[in-house]
Design a protein around this motif. Structure first.
Motif, PDB file in Angstrom:
ATOM      1  N   ASN A 157       6.813  50.216 -31.691  1.00  0.00           N
ATOM      2  CA  ASN A 157       7.626  51.024 -30.779  1.00  0.00           C
ATOM      3  C   ASN A 157       8.924  51.481 -31.466  1.00  0.00           C
ATOM      4  OD1 ASN A 157       5.759  50.778 -28.742  1.00  0.00           O
ATOM      5  ND2 ASN A 157       6.825  49.137 -27.659  1.00  0.00           N
ATOM      6  N   ASP A 158       9.552  50.571 -32.180  1.00  0.00           N
ATOM      7  CA  ASP A 158      10.777  50.925 -32.914  1.00  0.00           C
ATOM      8  C   ASP A 158      10.473  51.952 -33.996  1.00  0.00           C
ATOM      9  OD1 ASP A 158      12.220  49.167 -31.372  1.00  0.00           O
ATOM     10  OD2 ASP A 158      12.180  47.538 -32.844  1.00  0.00           O
ATOM     11  N   TYR A 159       9.382  51.741 -34.701  1.00  0.00           N
ATOM     12  CA  TYR A 159       9.012  52.641 -35.792  1.00  0.00           C
ATOM     13  C   TYR A 159       8.756  54.058 -35.285  1.00  0.00           C
ATOM     14  CZ  TYR A 159       6.418  54.663 -39.682  1.00  0.00           C
ATOM     15  OH  TYR A 159       6.004  55.482 -40.695  1.00  0.00           O
ATOM     16  N   ASP A 210       4.264  58.938 -46.155  1.00  0.00           N
ATOM     17  CA  ASP A 210       4.597  57.549 -45.838  1.00  0.00           C
ATOM     18  C   ASP A 210       4.219  57.217 -44.395  1.00  0.00           C
ATOM     19  OD1 ASP A 210       5.523  56.953 -48.327  1.00  0.00           O
ATOM     20  OD2 ASP A 210       7.630  57.338 -47.856  1.00  0.00           O
ATOM     21  N   ASN A 211       4.481  58.167 -43.504  1.00  0.00           N
ATOM     22  CA  ASN A 211       4.157  57.941 -42.096  1.00  0.00           C
ATOM     23  C   ASN A 211       2.642  57.858 -41.865  1.00  0.00           C
ATOM     24  OD1 ASN A 211       6.715  57.711 -40.951  1.00  0.00           O
ATOM     25  ND2 ASN A 211       6.989  59.938 -40.873  1.00  0.00           N
ATOM     26  N   LEU A 212       1.884  58.689 -42.572  1.00  0.00           N
ATOM     27  CA  LEU A 212       0.427  58.632 -42.446  1.00  0.00           C
ATOM     28  C   LEU A 212      -0.104  57.282 -42.940  1.00  0.00           C
ATOM     29  CD1 LEU A 212      -0.593  62.222 -43.623  1.00  0.00           C
ATOM     30  CD2 LEU A 212      -0.824  61.291 -41.322  1.00  0.00           C
ATOM     31  N   GLU A 213       0.404  56.837 -44.077  1.00  0.00           N
ATOM     32  CA  GLU A 213      -0.047  55.547 -44.609  1.00  0.00           C
ATOM     33  C   GLU A 213       0.410  54.389 -43.722  1.00  0.00           C
ATOM     34  OE1 GLU A 213       1.329  55.499 -48.655  1.00  0.00           O
ATOM     35  OE2 GLU A 213      -0.552  56.400 -49.389  1.00  0.00           O
ATOM     36  N   SER A 214       1.601  54.516 -43.171  1.00  0.00           N
ATOM     37  CA  SER A 214       2.106  53.473 -42.265  1.00  0.00           C
ATOM     38  C   SER A 214       1.247  53.381 -41.009  1.00  0.00           C
ATOM     39  CB  SER A 214       3.561  53.745 -41.879  1.00  0.00           C
ATOM     40  OG  SER A 214       4.409  53.555 -42.979  1.00  0.00           O
ATOM     41  N   TYR A 215       0.822  54.527 -40.512  1.00  0.00           N
ATOM     42  CA  TYR A 215      -0.055  54.531 -39.335  1.00  0.00           C
ATOM     43  C   TYR A 215      -1.316  53.720 -39.626  1.00  0.00           C
ATOM     44  CZ  TYR A 215      -3.508  55.942 -35.919  1.00  0.00           C
ATOM     45  OH  TYR A 215      -4.492  55.910 -34.957  1.00  0.00           O
ATOM     46  N   ILE A 216      -1.961  53.997 -40.755  1.00  0.00           N
ATOM     47  CA  ILE A 216      -3.192  53.296 -41.111  1.00  0.00           C
ATOM     48  C   ILE A 216      -2.946  51.788 -41.218  1.00  0.00           C
ATOM     49  CG2 ILE A 216      -4.992  53.016 -42.862  1.00  0.00           C
ATOM     50  CD1 ILE A 216      -5.148  55.682 -41.376  1.00  0.00           C
ATOM     51  N   LYS A 217      -1.896  51.411 -41.921  1.00  0.00           N
ATOM     52  CA  LYS A 217      -1.628  49.982 -42.163  1.00  0.00           C
ATOM     53  C   LYS A 217      -1.232  49.256 -40.881  1.00  0.00           C
ATOM     54  CE  LYS A 217      -0.097  50.864 -46.921  1.00  0.00           C
ATOM     55  NZ  LYS A 217       1.085  50.994 -47.816  1.00  0.00           N
ATOM     56  N   LYS A 218      -0.290  49.852 -40.130  1.00  0.00           N
ATOM     57  CA  LYS A 218       0.212  49.181 -38.931  1.00  0.00           C
ATOM     58  C   LYS A 218      -0.864  49.049 -37.856  1.00  0.00           C
ATOM     59  CE  LYS A 218       5.072  50.582 -39.511  1.00  0.00           C
ATOM     60  NZ  LYS A 218       5.633  49.229 -39.713  1.00  0.00           N
ATOM     61  N   PHE A 219      -1.637  50.112 -37.655  1.00  0.00           N
ATOM     62  CA  PHE A 219      -2.630  50.057 -36.582  1.00  0.00           C
ATOM     63  C   PHE A 219      -3.870  49.268 -36.974  1.00  0.00           C
ATOM     64  CE2 PHE A 219       0.141  53.014 -34.564  1.00  0.00           C
ATOM     65  CZ  PHE A 219      -0.065  52.787 -33.217  1.00  0.00           C
ATOM     66  N   THR A 220      -4.125  49.120 -38.257  1.00  0.00           N
ATOM     67  CA  THR A 220      -5.198  48.214 -38.688  1.00  0.00           C
ATOM     68  C   THR A 220      -4.829  46.780 -38.322  1.00  0.00           C
ATOM     69  OG1 THR A 220      -5.933  49.629 -40.510  1.00  0.00           O
ATOM     70  CG2 THR A 220      -6.441  47.281 -40.681  1.00  0.00           C
ATOM     71  N   THR A 221      -3.623  46.382 -38.650  1.00  0.00           N
ATOM     72  CA  THR A 221      -3.154  45.028 -38.330  1.00  0.00           C
ATOM     73  C   THR A 221      -3.096  44.809 -36.820  1.00  0.00           C
ATOM     74  OG1 THR A 221      -1.807  45.065 -40.336  1.00  0.00           O
ATOM     75  CG2 THR A 221      -1.332  43.337 -38.745  1.00  0.00           C
ATOM     76  N   ILE A 250       3.166  58.905 -32.176  1.00  0.00           N
ATOM     77  CA  ILE A 250       2.774  58.933 -33.591  1.00  0.00           C
ATOM     78  C   ILE A 250       1.597  59.879 -33.807  1.00  0.00           C
ATOM     79  CG2 ILE A 250       1.865  57.541 -35.489  1.00  0.00           C
ATOM     80  CD1 ILE A 250       3.428  55.145 -34.241  1.00  0.00           C
ATOM     81  N   LYS A 251       0.630  59.851 -32.907  1.00  0.00           N
ATOM     82  CA  LYS A 251      -0.526  60.737 -33.047  1.00  0.00           C
ATOM     83  C   LYS A 251      -0.123  62.203 -32.908  1.00  0.00           C
ATOM     84  CE  LYS A 251      -4.316  57.647 -31.758  1.00  0.00           C
ATOM     85  NZ  LYS A 251      -5.409  57.382 -30.809  1.00  0.00           N
ATOM     86  N   ARG A 252       0.828  62.465 -32.019  1.00  0.00           N
ATOM     87  CA  ARG A 252       1.298  63.850 -31.872  1.00  0.00           C
ATOM     88  C   ARG A 252       2.029  64.295 -33.144  1.00  0.00           C
ATOM     89  NH1 ARG A 252       2.964  63.523 -27.141  1.00  0.00           N
ATOM     90  NH2 ARG A 252       1.370  64.725 -26.085  1.00  0.00           N
ATOM     91  N   TYR A 253       2.782  63.377 -33.717  1.00  0.00           N
ATOM     92  CA  TYR A 253       3.458  63.669 -34.991  1.00  0.00           C
ATOM     93  C   TYR A 253       2.419  64.021 -36.062  1.00  0.00           C
ATOM     94  CZ  TYR A 253       5.825  62.704 -39.418  1.00  0.00           C
ATOM     95  OH  TYR A 253       6.306  62.786 -40.697  1.00  0.00           O
TER      96      TYR A 253
END
Length: 592
Positions: free
Chosen positions: A34-36, A47-58, A104-107
């Motif tokens: 939520n903060d991110y 960076d945001n695309l890669e962060s999405y993959i990593k954060k939502f996998t976890t 994030i998805k809209r971004y």
């Protein structure tokens, strides 16, 4: 051999430290995401695309671990108070991430040069399909706050209705006259009587089952109305043409492919009705087959199996296809992955739950000792093997759509039925052949009736809530349209909507046509296996491994199959027609 599954690989109990720590960890993870989501402009697009993959996998791994422990616990005991409590807690917690995920998805959907960015990162290349699917799905996103409101309201709407329905049906006791004594039995036990050798027991079970729904019909109808009403509202808000169109988008299936399959099915309904009338004649009926004898045996072959014998039979014959498949079955059976027997409070039917982060599966059965139960075991293990083939894929690339979900399971069924035929006596061969045709009739004709029923329920629900009598009338109308003169119209099943779980999940509408897709697609694949032999298994495993990151047309193309062409579906249906003609010929020969 344990008859109850083990969940200790997830958690030892709701009171254990690990479960409580993971609940807190989930809250922290949601807060972090939520903060991110409020700081996206601080980072580059890549960076945001890669962060999405990593954060939502976890996040998905942890949230799934918690949710599946709750859901599996409830499936074997719907009165489990701790599981019910945490089900509500998790539902509420998970709504807290919806607004951020939408943001994030809209971004992501607004990134202009997303193709260029994907080509610069191995992680993004691996998840290219998922990212582009987000861009496509963004057309149907609402505002961030609206998405959160919908998710929150579902907890007291469709999710609550679904839990009510499960509670009513899983705890429904059926009053039945058995061996001259009045007994009150769980619905799952009575449903298994449909396979009994004794016609009187089958008929009594059917009549008792129908009568029992009177106890819960108003509550179950309210659940159906509540869930379908919510789906219509959300579908309209998002701008989908209809709930069916929304389901097709979620299923990665085109309307052209669906219509090609449905048109082929409609063309072939007469051959299924011919089989049903012939089965009715063999059993002594003149006006078509009564519903309660759909699963009745047509020969005197003793096709009873203990659970241990069923497991050995399945594993042995899976190995005729590949050792990988046989090894998987052995692992599932002997590592306590399966909950086997029916019992009070346990949900009906059977299912497989693939636990990707654990690289394991769990299977629920209601084993009754018939050959059909052996086939069900093979079917569910097929689902598990599909998950096994996805173990090397990332979490986000392991979620495959509904229609392809029934392919591996049906393929495994076919292996078992064909193997059983080779070892069978003449009487057993007739039983196996008829079981195969009966199962195909369920997956083609009954599934078609359920599709028609759900379509008509959605149409009527747009105007107002449906009464119990209206729902029953729609069910009977759909059965008549699908079965025609194959069934005795005096003995249909007006309550098929009451216990089938597929109508009661707001996120999975029209969970009927995927079964037909799976059966017919698997039939086409099995024909390829017969041509190629042992070399086919590696191609088959590769196909299953790509199902989470492709649309269904491209999955089929990997095997040179065109699912938009009606001739593919006709050719698969032709294999069932051949079995039906063989069945008719065998039964006529037995009479002479």
């Amino acid at each position: 051999m344990n008859l109850n599954w083990s969940l200790k690989e997830l958690y030892t109990s709701f009171e254990c430290d690990e479960f409580k720590k993971d609940i807190l960890k989930l809250k922290d993870m949601i807060n972090e995401i939520n903060d991110y989501s409020c700081e996206l402009e601080k980072y580059s697009d890549i960076d945001n695309l890669e962060s999405y993959i990593k954060k939502f996998t976890t996040f998905k791994d942890l949230s799934y671990k918690l949710s599946i422990y709750v859901n599996l616990s409830l499936s074997v005991n719907t009165k489990n108070t701790e599981a019910l409590k945490y089900s509500d807690i998790l539902d509420n917690e998970l709504t807290e991430i919806v607004e951020s995920e939408t943001k994030i998805k809209r971004y992501i959907s607004n990134i202009k040069n997303i193709d260029d960015l994907i080509n610069k990162s191995e992680l993004l290349k691996e998840h290219e399909y998922i990212l582009k699917e987000i861009v496509e799905e963004s057309k149907y996103l609402l505002t961030n706050k609206e998405e959160k409101i919908i998710a929150s309201m579902k907890n007291t709407g469709s999710n609550a209705w679904s839990k009510l329905k499960d509670n009513l049906i899983s705890n429904l006791m059926v009053d039945i006259d058995k061996d001259g004594k009045k007994e009150s039995l769980p619905l799952t036990v009575v449903l298994n009587m449909a396979y009994d050798d004794n016609e009187e027991i089958r008929k009594k079970a059917y009549e008792a089952e129908i009568a029992s729904y009177k106890k819960v019909e108003e509550g179950v109808a309210a659940a159906l109305n509540g869930i379908k009403g919510e789906v219509i509202t959300i579908s309209n808000l998002r701008g989908y043409e209809s709930p069916l169109y929304m389901t097709l988008k979620q299923s990665r299936l085109s309307e052209q492919s669906l219509n090609a399959m449905l048109d082929a099915i409609k063309e072939n309904l007469p051959i299924f009705r011919k089989y049903l009338r012939r089965k009715g004649e063999v059993l002594g009926y003149k006006n078509g087959l009564p519903f309660y004898d759909l699963y009745s045996p047509v020969s005197k072959a003793d096709m009873k199996f203990s659970y241990e014998a069923a497991c050995k039979f399945v594993e042995k014959n899976f190995r005729t296809f590949s050792d990988n498949l046989g090894d998987f079955a052995h692992k599932a059976i002997y590592n306590s992955w399966i909950d086997v027997m029916p019992k009070e409070g346990k949900v009906g039917g059977a299912f497989c739950e693939n636990i990707h982060f654990l690289k394991e599966s769990r299977f629920l059965l209601n084993f009754g000792g018939n050959f059909g139960d052996v086939v069900t075991l093979a079917h569910e293990l097929g689902h598990g093997f599909h998950g096994e083939c996805l173990n090397n894929e990332s979490t986000l690339n392991s979620d495959y759509p509904m229609p392809i979900a029934e392919t591996a399971s049906t393929f495994c069924e076919t292996i078992i039925k064909k193997a059983a035929l080779k070892e069978a006596t003449k009487e057993e061969a007739l039983t196996i052949l008829e079981t195969e045709i009966s199962d195909c009739t369920q997956v083609i004709v009954d599934i078609y009736s359920r599709f028609l029923f759900e379509k008509s329920v959605f149409h009527k629900r747009k105007e107002s809530s449906l009464t119990v009598e209206e729902i029953k009338e729609l069910m009977i109308k759909a059965q008549k349209e699908a079965y025609g003169d194959g069934l005795d119209n005096n003995y249909l099943h007006p309550y098929m909507w009451a216990w089938k779980p597929h109508y009661y999940d707001a996120d999975y509408n029209y969970y009927n046509f995927p079964y037909a897709f799976g059966l017919l697609f698997a039939r086409g694949l099995y024909a390829e296996y017969l041509k190629k032999g042992s070399s086919f298994s590696s191609d088959y495993e590769k196909l299953l491994s790509i199902t989470g990151k492709n649309n269904l047309e491209d999955v089929a193309k990997s095997m040179n199959i065109n699912i938009n062409n009606i001739d593919f579906w006709r050719s698969s249906l032709k294999t069932i027609e051949n079995d039906i003609e063989k069945f008719i010929s065998l039964t006529e020969a037995n009479e002479n």
